[in-house]
Design a protein around this motif. Structure first.
Motif, short mmCIF file in Angstrom:
data_model
loop_
_atom_site.label_atom_id
_atom_site.label_comp_id
_atom_site.label_asym_id
_atom_site.label_seq_id
_atom_site.Cartn_x
_atom_site.Cartn_y
_atom_site.Cartn_z
N TRP A 369 0.83 -1.09 0.25
CA TRP A 369 -0.04 0.11 0.10
C TRP A 369 0.92 1.35 -0.12
CZ3 TRP A 369 -5.07 0.29 -0.81
CH2 TRP A 369 -5.83 -0.98 -0.49
N LEU A 370 1.96 1.15 0.96
CA LEU A 370 2.91 2.40 0.89
C LEU A 370 4.38 1.60 0.94
CD1 LEU A 370 1.15 4.47 3.95
CD2 LEU A 370 1.52 5.16 1.49
N SER A 371 5.16 2.50 0.35
CA SER A 371 6.68 2.07 0.35
C SER A 371 7.38 2.03 1.85
CB SER A 371 7.46 2.53 -0.66
OG SER A 371 7.65 4.04 -0.32
N ARG A 372 6.54 2.70 2.58
CA ARG A 372 7.26 2.86 4.17
C ARG A 372 6.26 2.38 5.12
NH1 ARG A 372 8.72 7.63 6.76
NH2 ARG A 372 7.55 6.50 8.63
N GLY A 373 6.50 2.50 6.18
CA GLY A 373 5.42 2.27 7.45
C GLY A 373 4.72 3.10 7.83
N GLY A 374 3.79 2.73 8.42
CA GLY A 374 2.29 3.39 8.96
C GLY A 374 2.66 4.48 9.85
N ILE A 375 3.61 4.56 10.57
CA ILE A 375 3.82 5.58 11.78
C ILE A 375 5.28 6.40 11.29
CG2 ILE A 375 4.65 5.93 14.18
CD1 ILE A 375 2.79 3.48 14.66
N MET A 376 5.05 7.49 11.53
CA MET A 376 6.07 8.59 11.25
C MET A 376 6.76 9.37 12.60
SD MET A 376 6.50 11.37 8.18
CE MET A 376 6.57 10.29 6.98
N GLU A 495 0.60 30.56 20.68
CA GLU A 495 -0.49 31.50 20.72
C GLU A 495 -1.31 31.56 19.62
OE1 GLU A 495 1.21 35.42 21.42
OE2 GLU A 495 2.32 34.97 23.54
N ASP A 496 -2.58 31.86 19.94
CA ASP A 496 -3.58 31.93 19.12
C ASP A 496 -3.08 32.79 17.86
OD1 ASP A 496 -5.57 30.08 20.00
OD2 ASP A 496 -6.67 31.76 21.09
N GLY A 497 -3.51 32.18 16.65
CA GLY A 497 -2.76 33.17 15.39
C GLY A 497 -1.30 32.85 14.95
N ASP A 498 -0.51 32.09 15.68
CA ASP A 498 0.68 31.67 15.18
C ASP A 498 0.38 30.65 14.17
OD1 ASP A 498 2.23 32.97 17.20
OD2 ASP A 498 2.53 31.45 18.69
N ARG A 499 1.42 30.60 13.19
CA ARG A 499 1.17 29.74 12.02
C ARG A 499 1.96 28.53 12.37
NH1 ARG A 499 -1.61 31.48 8.28
NH2 ARG A 499 -1.02 29.81 6.66
N ILE A 500 1.48 27.30 11.91
CA ILE A 500 2.19 25.94 12.28
C ILE A 500 2.22 25.27 10.94
CG2 ILE A 500 1.75 23.71 13.27
CD1 ILE A 500 2.04 25.93 15.46
N ARG A 501 3.56 24.83 10.68
CA ARG A 501 3.64 24.29 9.35
C ARG A 501 3.99 22.68 9.69
NH1 ARG A 501 8.24 26.79 6.31
NH2 ARG A 501 6.81 28.15 5.66
N ILE A 502 3.62 21.62 9.03
CA ILE A 502 3.45 20.25 9.04
C ILE A 502 4.09 19.68 7.58
CG2 ILE A 502 2.63 18.16 9.30
CD1 ILE A 502 0.47 19.45 11.13
N ASP A 503 5.25 19.39 7.40
CA ASP A 503 5.70 18.57 6.14
C ASP A 503 6.14 17.32 6.42
OD1 ASP A 503 7.04 18.29 3.97
OD2 ASP A 503 8.27 19.87 3.79
N LEU A 504 5.58 16.38 6.19
CA LEU A 504 5.63 15.02 6.43
C LEU A 504 6.64 14.47 5.57
CD1 LEU A 504 1.88 13.55 6.89
CD2 LEU A 504 3.65 14.71 8.60
#
Length: 554
Positions: A369-376, A495-504
């Motif tokens: 299904w995926l070339s890697r495992g299910g948890i990162m 704090e509310d309004g801060d920006r969060i970046r997620i890059d898997l």
């Protein structure tokens, strides 16, 4: 044959002890045999445990058949599903330590020659395995087995469908009658909830490690096969005692690495990271988040079980079970074949006869299904010590997310905001002070994640916490953020309004605020006071953050 139990039953000076054993109805013949402690977590408040008396009776029959004398005692147990979403969940992870301690106390007080551990559900299984590794006397584990999936309008469903149905009802997508029908159908009987959630993931991993017999991880709770496995378990513990084979002979580093590989191939629960690290700690094996990350990178995802896909543990059993998965993984040398198991066979001998019977459930390793495992494992300015995401339940178009922080200091606050429609697409919901120390108890956030999914927001909203997630969680949900807020981790000063970046793709989670500003905020930060009493107060003082496995360090 040397018997530990001779310390409490042999010799002239032990006549008073024998008198007390005889008050239980035991004969001299029974006292001359190995005494096998049966640690049973039976109770009437966990669906996965309600039938464990029957399992225990089968185990005891097996012990007697092999020439041992079984003596049963009980441990506590919490159903995470029933404890979910309220104060009770704070006690779930902490119960793991109590269970391990209580088994240690009983084993030392009675000097059992061997132990059989019987459990089905989330924290009870790892608590028992921690005790097994700590005590290091001949031991074997058996579970009560997985629940069958429910049926609703021609499809298989399970508990996570009920949680998501709550969100769907609140979003006006289904009627109250439909919600009620799903509620009635989802859990048709005893056993650990039918998907690849924490309980079943841990059951599977006991088999992968080699401290339970083949079939233990997947044979349904209601099957006669489960009873036969229980009888064989009782017989085998006596043989382990006779041969002096102990848990640490089996629970070595290679065994834990194999368990991680199986976990990744099945897309199991993120909670297993906490538990495998804690069990390994008791076994004297060093296991870190880096081990999980390294193995996940090279282990293909071979199955998509609920909540990641339409299949359930009964399908995995029908497809060939844990040994079939391990056989596929061994084709790329991801399994250590020479390890001994409680079956007295090596892993290689066990998987030799394994067969994949359903390729729709277990894919060939050449076509995963995926070339890697299910948890990162993720790291970054928001989680310097690491965070965890279950990517097997996430589509690849969600591998990058940037959004605005909406900060909550408890799960209740967040769920209320979600239910009241105050969370919008593009929000990064931060739930903090829910870690092992800060919760305390590191609650699961299944209510929050399921309501988001039920309302159709799971593709557009990220949920980030120093708490944890149920194995039933799907979507862009990141947990185990370490250091946790209560230890002054960066999540404490978002704090509310801060920006969060997620890059898997780069395995990062970042707070997009200048480091100098983060440090300035941390200088002004102080831990919010909580009025703690009793066990939670003691637990919060001893427990460590998630990146260690939330263990006690003395």
């Amino acid at each position: 044959m040397y018997l530990r139990s001779d310390l409490v039953k042999s010799g002239i000076e032990r006549a008073p002890h024998r008198a007390l054993f005889k008050a239980l109805g035991l004969t001299d013949e029974e006292l001359s045999r190995p005494l096998i402690g049966i640690a049973n977590s039976w109770n009437e408040v966990i669906p996965g445990h309600k039938h464990l008396r029957e399992i225990a009776e089968a185990v005891k029959a097996g012990v007697r058949l092999a020439g041992g004398t079984p003596l049963e005692f009980n441990t506590i147990g919490i159903c995470d599903g029933i404890a979910m979403g309220h104060e009770g969940m704070k006690y779930s992870l902490p119960s793991r330590e109590l269970i391990a301690d209580s088994i240690e106390i009983m084993a030392k007080a009675y000097q059992f020659d061997g132990l059989v551990m019987i459990s089905s559900c989330d924290k009870i299984i790892p608590g028992m395995l921690m005790a097994m590794a700590r005590l290091n006397i001949p031991s074997i584990f058996i579970s009560g087995g997985p629940m069958l999936a429910g049926r609703y309008r021609g499809r298989d469903i399970d508990l996570h469908d009920v949680f998501e149905a709550v969100g769907a009802y609140n979003a006006g997508k289904i009627s109250l009658d439909e919600l009620k029908a799903i509620e009635e159908a989802a859990c048709p009987g005893v056993g650990s909830c039918a998907g690849m959630f924490t309980a079943n993931t841990m059951n599977v991993l006991t088999e992968a490690i080699g401290i339970s017999l083949p079939g233990n991880g997947t044979a349904p709770a209601v099957s006669a096969e489960r009873i036969r496995i229980a009888k064989k378990t009782g017989m085998m513990i006596v043989e382990l005692v006779k041969r002096g084979i102990r848990p640490r002979d089996i629970m070595n580093r290679e065994a834990f690495l194999d368990a991680i590989a199986v976990d990744m191939a099945l897309g199991g629960s993120t909670n297993t990271i906490l538990h495998l690290m804690a069990i390994a700690h008791e076994a004297g094996v060093n296991l870190t988040l880096d081990d999980f990350d390294e193995i996940s990178e090279k282990t293909p995802t071979l199955a998509k079980l609920s909540p990641a896909g339409p299949y359930h543990v009964q399908d995995l059993h029908e497809a060939g079970g844990v040994l079939a998965i391990m056989k596929e993984l061994s084709k790329r040398n991801l399994i250590h074949r020479d390890r001994i198991t409680v079956s007295l066979k090596t892993v290689g001998e066990l998987i030799e006869s394994a067969t994949v019977f359903r390729r729709d459930v277990i894919r060939p390793i050449e076509e995963p299904w995926l070339s890697r495992g299910g948890i990162m494992i993720l790291k970054g300015s928001l989680a310097p010590k690491g965070a965890v995401i279950k990517i097997s339940a996430l589509s690849e178009d969600l591998y990058f997310f940037e959004g605005v922080a909406r900060v909550f200091n408890s799960e209740e606050e967040a769920v209320k905001a979600i239910m009241n429609g105050k969370i919008e697409k593009g929000d990064a919901v931060i739930i903090r002070y829910e870690g092992p120390k800060g919760g305390p108890g590191m609650r699961e956030m299944l209510t929050a994640t399921a309501v988001l999914a039920g309302m159709g927001l799971d593709r557009d909203v990220a949920l980030i916490t120093d708490g944890r997630f149920s194995g039933a969680t799907r979507g862009l949900c990141i947990g185990h953020v370490s250091p946790e807020a209560a230890e002054g981790g960066p999540i404490a000063v978002v704090e509310d309004g801060d920006r969060i970046r997620i890059d898997l793709r780069s395995k990062r989670i970042d707070l997009l605020v200048e480091q100098e500003i983060i440090e300035e905020r941390l200088k002004k930060w102080s831990l919010p006071r909580k009025d703690l009493k009793g066990y939670l107060l003691r637990y919060s003082k001893q427990v460590t953050s998630a990146y260690t496995g939330a263990i006690f360090i003395s």
